[in-house]
Design an enzyme around this catalytic site. Structure first.
Site, PDB file in Angstrom:
ATOM      1  N   ASN A 135     -13.842   4.925   5.227  1.00  0.00           N
ATOM      2  CA  ASN A 135     -13.865   3.941   6.316  1.00  0.00           C
ATOM      3  C   ASN A 135     -12.964   4.310   7.489  1.00  0.00           C
ATOM      4  O   ASN A 135     -13.294   4.042   8.649  1.00  0.00           O
ATOM      5  CB  ASN A 135     -13.491   2.559   5.789  1.00  0.00           C
ATOM      6  CG  ASN A 135     -14.588   1.950   4.939  1.00  0.00           C
ATOM      7  OD1 ASN A 135     -15.764   2.260   5.123  1.00  0.00           O
ATOM      8  ND2 ASN A 135     -14.216   1.104   4.000  1.00  0.00           N
ATOM      9  N   TYR A 164       0.810  -1.217   0.000  1.00  0.00           N
ATOM     10  CA  TYR A 164       0.000   0.000   0.000  1.00  0.00           C
ATOM     11  C   TYR A 164       0.846   1.271   0.000  1.00  0.00           C
ATOM     12  O   TYR A 164       0.293   2.372  -0.097  1.00  0.00           O
ATOM     13  CB  TYR A 164      -0.935   0.018   1.210  1.00  0.00           C
ATOM     14  CG  TYR A 164      -1.948  -1.101   1.228  1.00  0.00           C
ATOM     15  CD1 TYR A 164      -2.962  -1.163   0.278  1.00  0.00           C
ATOM     16  CD2 TYR A 164      -1.890  -2.104   2.197  1.00  0.00           C
ATOM     17  CE1 TYR A 164      -3.894  -2.194   0.291  1.00  0.00           C
ATOM     18  CE2 TYR A 164      -2.810  -3.139   2.222  1.00  0.00           C
ATOM     19  CZ  TYR A 164      -3.808  -3.178   1.263  1.00  0.00           C
ATOM     20  OH  TYR A 164      -4.722  -4.210   1.277  1.00  0.00           O
ATOM     21  N   TYR A 199      -4.890  -1.067  10.030  1.00  0.00           N
ATOM     22  CA  TYR A 199      -5.634  -1.067   8.767  1.00  0.00           C
ATOM     23  C   TYR A 199      -6.704   0.019   8.851  1.00  0.00           C
ATOM     24  O   TYR A 199      -7.168   0.387   9.918  1.00  0.00           O
ATOM     25  CB  TYR A 199      -6.227  -2.435   8.401  1.00  0.00           C
ATOM     26  CG  TYR A 199      -5.165  -3.398   7.936  1.00  0.00           C
ATOM     27  CD1 TYR A 199      -4.760  -3.419   6.608  1.00  0.00           C
ATOM     28  CD2 TYR A 199      -4.531  -4.235   8.844  1.00  0.00           C
ATOM     29  CE1 TYR A 199      -3.750  -4.281   6.191  1.00  0.00           C
ATOM     30  CE2 TYR A 199      -3.526  -5.099   8.441  1.00  0.00           C
ATOM     31  CZ  TYR A 199      -3.133  -5.112   7.105  1.00  0.00           C
ATOM     32  OH  TYR A 199      -2.132  -5.947   6.698  1.00  0.00           O
ATOM     33  N   ASN A 248      -9.912   0.544   8.257  1.00  0.00           N
ATOM     34  CA  ASN A 248     -11.239   0.516   8.880  1.00  0.00           C
ATOM     35  C   ASN A 248     -11.217   0.325  10.394  1.00  0.00           C
ATOM     36  O   ASN A 248     -12.278   0.253  11.015  1.00  0.00           O
ATOM     37  CB  ASN A 248     -12.122  -0.561   8.225  1.00  0.00           C
ATOM     38  CG  ASN A 248     -11.551  -1.957   8.364  1.00  0.00           C
ATOM     39  OD1 ASN A 248     -10.480  -2.137   8.947  1.00  0.00           O
ATOM     40  ND2 ASN A 248     -12.256  -2.947   7.825  1.00  0.00           N
ATOM     41  N   HIS A 255      -4.711   5.969  -1.496  1.00  0.00           N
ATOM     42  CA  HIS A 255      -5.417   5.799  -0.226  1.00  0.00           C
ATOM     43  C   HIS A 255      -4.493   6.021   0.966  1.00  0.00           C
ATOM     44  O   HIS A 255      -4.965   6.239   2.090  1.00  0.00           O
ATOM     45  CB  HIS A 255      -6.010   4.392  -0.173  1.00  0.00           C
ATOM     46  CG  HIS A 255      -7.259   4.282   0.645  1.00  0.00           C
ATOM     47  ND1 HIS A 255      -8.137   5.334   0.853  1.00  0.00           N
ATOM     48  CD2 HIS A 255      -7.812   3.215   1.315  1.00  0.00           C
ATOM     49  CE1 HIS A 255      -9.151   4.935   1.591  1.00  0.00           C
ATOM     50  NE2 HIS A 255      -8.972   3.655   1.897  1.00  0.00           N
TER      51      HIS A 255
END
Length: 219
Positions: A126, A26, A78, A80, A31
């Site tokens: 989220n 990532y 993470y 969320n 994001h």
């Protein structure tokens, strides 16, 4: 001439959080621009970030721009579950939610734009949903960094294309633009610390970084 101290009613951040996902795959994705924002701030302020299990994230503290202590956080839970890390720091240092500034990506803003707000909903993000749930309020400032929407999106492939866009990496051309945007992020955060979120909103919410910036006139 002495610098005037901020008024007591100004919203001054104490904890600055960048949202993202922790795995290497990532890194440098759209994001994860919140993580990149914190890394940029930490580098310029010379704040060392290290993993803190109690806070479920990479954490660092420094004194900037005056003698007041500032905390930086990248949740490693993470996206969320970001609120778990944020609330851990807030509860440990007994910080009010209004002192938490969260930096994250926003598809509804075009690339080259920032948007500071004092409060608001999660807007479908989220990480922000988790932050709001764990802080128990929407009344905390946030700084959204525009990543733009995917091109040629259709109803049939809308969700898949959106996910691909958000989790995709910036092109070399976009990276040049985002480098300038991140400089603006640092400027906006520093002004927030000196003169409050409202002042930074008035100066930076209408600023746009373009791919071919016009040279600044001599001051």
């Amino acid at each position: 001439m002495k610098e005037v101290a901020p008024a007591a009613n100004l919203v001054i951040p104490k904890l600055i959080v960048g949202l993202g996902n922790p795995e290497p795959k990532y890194d440098q994705t759209r994001h994860n621009i919140g993580f990149t924002g914190i890394d940029t701030i930490a580098n310029i302020w010379q704040v060392s970030l290290s993993e803190n299990r109690k806070f479920k994230g990479e954490f660092g503290e420094g004194r900037r721009p005056k003698a007041e202590k500032i905390y930086l956080l990248k949740p490693l839970t993470y996206m969320n579950r970001s609120g778990e890390a944020i609330s851990a720091v807030v509860n440990w240092y007994k910080l009010p939610p209004s002192c938490v500034l969260i930096i994250y990506d926003d598809m509804d803003l075009p690339m080259g734009r920032l948007r500071l707000r004092l409060s608001g909903s999660a807007g479908g993000h989220n990480g922000m949903k988790s932050a709001i749930a764990h802080l128990g309020t929407q009344e905390f400032p946030r700084l959204r960094i525009g990543i733009g929407k995917p091109k040629n999106i259709t109803a049939e492939r809308g969700e898949a294309k959106t996910i691909s866009h958000v989790l995709g990496k910036f092109s070399p051309k976009e990276n040049k633009l985002m480098t300038q945007v991140l400089e603006l992020v640092v400027d906006a955060v520093e002004l927030s610390l000196k003169q409050g979120i409202e002042k930074a909103m008035s100066l930076y919410n209408n600023r746009t970084i373009t791919e071919n910036p016009v040279s600044k006139p001599p001051s």
